[in-house]
Design a protein around this motif. Sequence first.
Motif, PDB file in Angstrom:
ATOM      1  N   ARG A 119      34.305  37.209  31.560  1.00  0.00           N
ATOM      2  CA  ARG A 119      34.679  36.125  30.974  1.00  0.00           C
ATOM      3  C   ARG A 119      35.849  35.592  32.199  1.00  0.00           C
ATOM      4  N   CYS A 120      35.821  34.384  32.294  1.00  0.00           N
ATOM      5  CA  CYS A 120      36.808  33.647  33.128  1.00  0.00           C
ATOM      6  C   CYS A 120      38.183  33.665  32.373  1.00  0.00           C
ATOM      7  N   THR A 121      39.210  33.959  32.890  1.00  0.00           N
ATOM      8  CA  THR A 121      40.521  33.975  32.237  1.00  0.00           C
ATOM      9  C   THR A 121      40.913  32.512  32.152  1.00  0.00           C
ATOM     10  N   ALA A 122      40.585  31.838  33.081  1.00  0.00           N
ATOM     11  CA  ALA A 122      41.064  30.276  32.996  1.00  0.00           C
ATOM     12  C   ALA A 122      40.123  29.232  32.109  1.00  0.00           C
ATOM     13  N   SER A 123      38.812  29.543  32.237  1.00  0.00           N
ATOM     14  CA  SER A 123      37.987  28.519  31.511  1.00  0.00           C
ATOM     15  C   SER A 123      37.236  29.304  30.250  1.00  0.00           C
ATOM     16  N   GLY A 124      37.391  30.425  30.166  1.00  0.00           N
ATOM     17  CA  GLY A 124      36.753  31.025  28.900  1.00  0.00           C
ATOM     18  C   GLY A 124      35.332  31.092  28.950  1.00  0.00           C
ATOM     19  N   VAL A 125      34.884  30.748  30.163  1.00  0.00           N
ATOM     20  CA  VAL A 125      33.214  30.907  30.434  1.00  0.00           C
ATOM     21  C   VAL A 125      32.903  32.406  30.327  1.00  0.00           C
ATOM     22  N   SER A 139      37.024  34.380  40.045  1.00  0.00           N
ATOM     23  CA  SER A 139      35.838  33.679  38.934  1.00  0.00           C
ATOM     24  C   SER A 139      35.083  32.517  39.646  1.00  0.00           C
ATOM     25  N   HIS A 141      33.848  30.206  38.043  1.00  0.00           N
ATOM     26  CA  HIS A 141      33.878  29.236  37.169  1.00  0.00           C
ATOM     27  C   HIS A 141      35.143  28.351  37.036  1.00  0.00           C
ATOM     28  N   HIS A 142      36.352  28.905  37.687  1.00  0.00           N
ATOM     29  CA  HIS A 142      37.371  28.071  37.661  1.00  0.00           C
ATOM     30  C   HIS A 142      38.229  28.513  38.835  1.00  0.00           C
ATOM     31  N   ARG A 144      41.369  29.049  39.511  1.00  0.00           N
ATOM     32  CA  ARG A 144      42.610  29.669  38.928  1.00  0.00           C
ATOM     33  C   ARG A 144      42.152  30.884  38.048  1.00  0.00           C
ATOM     34  N   GLY A 145      40.928  31.116  38.082  1.00  0.00           N
ATOM     35  CA  GLY A 145      40.397  32.163  37.087  1.00  0.00           C
ATOM     36  C   GLY A 145      40.202  33.525  37.751  1.00  0.00           C
TER      37      GLY A 145
END
Length: 231
Positions: A119-125, A139, A141-142, A144-145
């Motif tokens: 799970r991406c810590t910034a987007s939750g994806v 990540s 997905h983001h 900063r993630g």
Amino acid sequence: MNLVVLTGAGVSAESGVPTFRASDGLWEGHRVEAVATPEGFAANPALVQDFYNQRRRQLASVQPNAAHRALADLAARWTGDFLLVTQNVDDLHDRAHLETPPASGFELIHMHGELKKARCTASGVVCDWDGDLEAAHVSPHHPRGVLRPHIVWFGEIPLEMERIERALARCDLFVSIGTSGAVYPAAGFVQLARMAGARTVEINLEPTQGASLFDEGVYGPASETVPAFFG
Ligand code: BJW
């Protein structure tokens, strides 16, 4: 007839996946707060990623056992709604249901997450993940993630709670298999099922601390008791 089954580590024990609270359990040698809390991950991401990387790798060497297969057989023939809620983060139920596809009223929820997802810590994806994760895994997905294990740690909210509570409110039979009942909110599901008027059954190696909350107890190894109970 609507069925909710809750499973815990005991259903996978005979496949060779360690349980948590046994003397030789998963947390032997680890402080729970260090590996199973968001604070532990923030303090030492390398330790936490390594703990889950090892467990993810171990999945390659384990197989569903007769208890997983009996539940998959049941899901293929059950005519009402059947919600299988597992606290387990392994993929053994998923694999059993791939071998024996379920009927249309069946759903499987991993309420404490899945080892084979990140799970991406910034987007939750949430994405599928089969390999290792690095301490600060960038990540995709983001910007900063970082990618973390898709696992519900202590203090975090378990997944799909609304769907689970809706199914418990309309279930006729609730069966809890291979869980110590030491962790909430899963430990409270039996009371929600009772409030709905369901028959409640505990299947475990031995009576748990909450055994008196169930109408019936069936005791012995899950690979024998689960096929016999649902056979
Ligand atoms: C066999 C067998 C064989 C062996 N055949 N049987 C109320 C009161 C007090 C505290 C709380 C409370 N509500 C919430 C809390 C805090 C906390 C909590 O419950 N703490 C307790 C320690 C008291 N809960 C949380 O923080 C949860 N979040 C939360 O509540 O958010 C608030 C909220 C909720 C709902 C709506 C809105 C807000 C999150 C809990 C996350 C738990 N995550 C873990 C670890 C994941 C990381 C990792 O994998 O490392 O999930 S904890 C760990 O325990 C793991 C498991 O899924 C879970 C349950 O363990 P399980 O499966 O029962 O295993 P064991 O080892 O305990 O038992 C095995 C059983 O099998 C035994 O009984 C054996 O006899 C049996 N067995 N071999 C049949 N062959």
